[in-house]
Design a protein around this motif. Sequence first.
Motif, PDB file in Angstrom:
ATOM      1  N   ILE A 107       0.829  -1.207   0.000  1.00  0.00           N
ATOM      2  CA  ILE A 107       0.000   0.000   0.000  1.00  0.00           C
ATOM      3  C   ILE A 107       0.858   1.251   0.000  1.00  0.00           C
TER       4      ILE A 107
ATOM      5  N   PRO B 198      -6.703   1.991   2.985  1.00  0.00           N
ATOM      6  CA  PRO B 198      -7.943   1.213   2.858  1.00  0.00           C
ATOM      7  C   PRO B 198      -8.506   0.886   4.238  1.00  0.00           C
TER       8      PRO B 198
ATOM      9  N   GLU C 163      -8.794  -2.023   5.627  1.00  0.00           N
ATOM     10  CA  GLU C 163      -8.001  -3.068   6.271  1.00  0.00           C
ATOM     11  C   GLU C 163      -6.558  -2.966   5.808  1.00  0.00           C
ATOM     12  N   PHE C 164      -5.617  -3.096   6.745  1.00  0.00           N
ATOM     13  CA  PHE C 164      -4.195  -3.053   6.390  1.00  0.00           C
ATOM     14  C   PHE C 164      -3.351  -3.518   7.577  1.00  0.00           C
TER      15      PHE C 164
ATOM     16  N   GLU D  40       1.044  -2.812   4.232  1.00  0.00           N
ATOM     17  CA  GLU D  40       0.668  -3.844   3.274  1.00  0.00           C
ATOM     18  C   GLU D  40      -0.804  -4.221   3.457  1.00  0.00           C
ATOM     19  N   GLU D  41      -1.344  -4.873   2.447  1.00  0.00           N
ATOM     20  CA  GLU D  41      -2.719  -5.353   2.564  1.00  0.00           C
ATOM     21  C   GLU D  41      -2.843  -6.365   3.698  1.00  0.00           C
ATOM     22  N   TYR D  42      -4.002  -6.375   4.328  1.00  0.00           N
ATOM     23  CA  TYR D  42      -4.302  -7.370   5.355  1.00  0.00           C
ATOM     24  C   TYR D  42      -4.745  -8.654   4.665  1.00  0.00           C
TER      25      TYR D  42
END
Length: 302
Positions: free
Chosen positions: A86, A101, A103-104, A160-162
């Motif tokens: 991200i 976003p 979620e992360f 980073e993305e979750y």
Amino acid sequence: MRLKKRFMLSLKNSLRFLPDRQYIKIYYCAKFGGFPNIDEPSTFNEKLQWMKLNCHDPRMVSLVDKCKVRDFVEKRIGSQYLVPLIGVYNTVEEFLGADLPNEFVVKCTHDSQSAHICIDKATFDFGAAARGLETALKRNWYWQGREWAYKGVKPRIIVEEYLRDRERATPNDYKFYCFDGVCKMIQCDADRFENHKEQFFSPAWESYGDWHVSHVPEGELLAKPDGFEEMLTLSQSLSESFPHVRVDWYCIEGKPFFGELTFYTGGGFDPFHSKEDKLRDPLDRYLGDCLVLPEQARTLYV
């Protein structure tokens, strides 16, 4: 913070003035109840201490950086195994001002234990995360255990993305202990934040016990994950040309996602079967036999 943890943190701070070798010996004794044989090491933890003092491969500095290591992974095995990125930020203010976003996962690029998981921005405690990240950014992880590779890493923040796992609240961690490109042991961490299980297996998924004892009852053994063989092959590819590196993964519905590379598991201060005899632990000795120390280490990488 538990009393023992407070004591160990206090010990680290009070011994910071010591040279690396003296610090390592005293801290090792505090953890294990005996001094390490650094000049002629035999156990895994002893050899990790030797590696910190002698094996100064410049590649390691970028590979312990959670952002820079992504380039290495992409070139060697492909970007499809990376957790979607991200953003990367130099300051807490940049992170707080970013368009994130719902979620992360946010953490620092240069340390351990600084991660914060957001599964809902409306309820996420940005203040607590900011304070934790601010403290972490001021900390050079090298001073925690004199792990040489971390000394020159620039502190930054990575988001980073979750990775959402439909089967459990948090994804399992799979840690592959590799030696010159060959995996010798896998550590599986399940349910890290609730009812944490930490078990060890051979590459054939034979039980080596858990963190406390060398035997785990049959009904309590963790199952081999879908995607295991792929993680095993990829770990051995990433670990080629290194005397030792631990390759960490998440596996979501059978798809592996790279976690990190670790050259000094637990800083070389973690007993495996911690309720048994720390100085005669069979896994410590087995992994010690697997780690073949490079000759003339100080001049190998100049």
